[in-house]
Design an enzyme around this catalytic site. Structure first.
Site, PDB file in Angstrom:
ATOM      1  N   CYS A  73     -17.231   5.527   6.772  1.00  0.00           N
ATOM      2  CA  CYS A  73     -16.162   6.640   6.808  1.00  0.00           C
ATOM      3  C   CYS A  73     -17.298   7.433   5.789  1.00  0.00           C
ATOM      4  O   CYS A  73     -17.697   7.178   4.942  1.00  0.00           O
ATOM      5  CB  CYS A  73     -15.581   5.732   5.726  1.00  0.00           C
ATOM      6  SG  CYS A  73     -14.522   7.241   4.652  1.00  0.00           S
ATOM      7  N   SER A 123       2.483  -1.579  -4.966  1.00  0.00           N
ATOM      8  CA  SER A 123       1.203  -0.620  -4.702  1.00  0.00           C
ATOM      9  C   SER A 123       0.567  -1.373  -6.467  1.00  0.00           C
ATOM     10  O   SER A 123       1.018  -1.525  -7.464  1.00  0.00           O
ATOM     11  CB  SER A 123       0.965   0.592  -4.739  1.00  0.00           C
ATOM     12  OG  SER A 123       0.593   1.175  -5.726  1.00  0.00           O
ATOM     13  N   GLY A 144       0.699  -1.051  -0.345  1.00  0.00           N
ATOM     14  CA  GLY A 144       0.075  -0.028  -0.726  1.00  0.00           C
ATOM     15  C   GLY A 144       1.383   1.567   0.145  1.00  0.00           C
ATOM     16  O   GLY A 144       1.989   1.654   0.551  1.00  0.00           O
ATOM     17  N   ALA A 145       0.518   2.338  -1.058  1.00  0.00           N
ATOM     18  CA  ALA A 145       1.155   3.556  -1.129  1.00  0.00           C
ATOM     19  C   ALA A 145      -0.091   4.572  -0.633  1.00  0.00           C
ATOM     20  O   ALA A 145       0.634   5.826  -1.728  1.00  0.00           O
ATOM     21  CB  ALA A 145       1.603   3.024  -2.444  1.00  0.00           C
ATOM     22  N   CYS A 157     -10.376  15.741  12.645  1.00  0.00           N
ATOM     23  CA  CYS A 157     -10.653  15.620  11.561  1.00  0.00           C
ATOM     24  C   CYS A 157     -11.079  16.948  10.772  1.00  0.00           C
ATOM     25  O   CYS A 157     -11.871  17.947  11.908  1.00  0.00           O
ATOM     26  CB  CYS A 157     -12.206  14.401  11.252  1.00  0.00           C
ATOM     27  SG  CYS A 157     -12.472  14.944   9.186  1.00  0.00           S
TER      28      CYS A 157
END
Length: 421
Positions: free
Chosen positions: A159, A34, A8-9, A348
């Site tokens: 989310c 990735s 993952g990137a 956030c």
């Protein structure tokens, strides 16, 4: 020499690679795998979907920036994790051995769980930059012949912030185009109340969000389970209230998340949804040389809700997880007992088109030391500034944690232990 491989990137994987290399130096090998050749700043996707940003504004190629720091880059999707041999097999058949593995894949988007949901079907998405670009194409057609909009998050989603952002951004953009009066907007969510956010509410988030919805004439439906989505029609089931049909000409719904296939299929690594089970050090209890950070890890819901909701993993939390992982792998390599724990504090900055709302939940899972929320135009401008700051730092290959410092400075806080002013 220890071989550390990061899958993952994005918001977790790329900072992990930079921080890991800076911590370990040239005597150890860091490799990033990735499924994409470019970094994309995911929080900007809602802006891309209305044309306020373009891909080129929020993306850059990974290879030159990683290799400049001495980090190997393999732009191939991880297909299998062989925990017996300590190897990753990619979609192209490349075999990548590891001594330590860091999983930062993000989620698999579970559109298939609901009939007609998602890109290529009857709703758009802002979960990836590809999805956001497609959403903008459809939005451009929509504004020529406007009609009802349905925005929100389905059952099992974790989310919610981007759904709220997109509803407010659409409202602002339609007003700029002077066609807002032609567009009824309905927000549909699995949350028990507006402003729950999968966090059980943060400060006065319920009151602030409801006020904003009323001021902007955005209708809402909570405790909603999406049954199916047909062309121009969404069928939802309200807890204790039967079914409703909502017509629309444009709809964006956040799906539920689950673990990516390569990770989910590893025996004993994940929960039934495919999220990686980790201990207090971000390490797999079953596989001591595997760590995980970000959306791909298993976090229990903050509270039980009538319609299932999940707990979010924000950028601030992810940075804390990454830093803990880097220190613990370094200690493990050095033969020391690992001891670094992440804070799991949620911070956030949510854009609202022409203003914004900031949240602090520290820690994310109650009881909390700080529960705070505040609205203001400064949040809108702070998020714009943070986008530029984050991308610039990622291009430079910054090694020290900076997400925390950038957000706290924007909010006027020197330390998270201090209440925001």
């Amino acid at each position: 020499m220890a071989r550390i491989v990061i899958i993952g990137a994005s918001t977790g994987g790329l900072p992990a690679a930079y921080e890991m290399k800076a911590m370990l130096g040239g005597s150890h090998e860091v490799t990033v795998i990735s499924n994409t050749e470019s970094f994309h700043f995911v929080p900007s996707n809602p802006w891309v979907a209305v044309g306020w940003r373009a891909r080129k504004n929020i993306s850059f190629p990974l290879k030159p920036h990683l290799e400049k720091k001495g980090i190997k880059f393999i732009p191939e999707a991880a297909q299998k994790i062989d925990t017996q041999r300590n190897e990753i097999i990619t979609s192209m058949g490349t075999v990548v051995p590891y001594d330590y593995l860091v999983i930062a894949t993000g989620p698999k988007l579970a559109f298939e769980e609901i009939e007609g949901l998602g890109p290529g079907r009857n709703t758009v998405s802002i979960c990836t930059v590809d999805h956001a670009e497609e959403a903008y194409e459809k939005y451009q057609e929509f504004v020529k012949e406007p009609g009802p909009i349905v925005v929100g998050a389905v059952q099992g989603a974790s989310c919610f912030g981007p759904a709220y952002e997109f509803a407010f951004i659409l409202d602002s953009d339609l007003r700029r185009r002077r066609i807002r009066k032609k567009v009824p907007i309905t927000f549909v969510t699995s949350e028990p109340y507006i402003g729950h956010m999968g966090l059980g509410g943060v400060g006065d988030s319920k009151g602030i969000m409801e006020h904003e919805f009323r001021e902007r004439h955005i209708n809402w439906q909570t405790n909603a389970k999406v049954k199916k989505v047909e062309q121009g029609k969404m069928t939802i089931e309200i807890a204790g209230g039967g079914e409703k049909e909502l017509p629309f000409k444009y709809s964006m719904m956040i799906p539920a998340f689950k673990g990516v296939d390569a990770v989910a299929q590893v025996e004993g690594l994940c929960n039934p949804k495919g999220f990686v089970i980790v201990d207090q050090y971000q390490r797999s209890p079953k596989y001591p040389n595997i760590y995980a950070a970000g959306v791909c890890i298993a976090i229990p819901p903050v509270e039980v809700t009538t319609v299932p909701t999940g707990a979010p993993k924000t950028g601030y939390m992810i940075e804390s997880m990454v830093t803990a992982i880097v220190h613990n792998i370094k200690d493990s390599i050095d033969g020391k007992t690992i001891s670094t724990k992440p804070t799991w504090n949620a911070i956030c900055l949510a854009d609202m088109g022409d203003t914004g709302m900031a949240f602090v939940a520290a820690p994310e899972i109650p009881p909390r030391n700080i529960t705070w929320s505040k609205k203001g135009k400064w949040v809108h401008f702070a998020k714009i500034a943070f986008e530029k700051y984050f991308i610039r730092k990622m291009k430079k290959g910054v090694s020290e944690p900076f997400y925390e410092r950038a957000i706290l400075n924007a909010m006027g806080i020197k330390k998270l232990e201090e209440p925001p002013k």
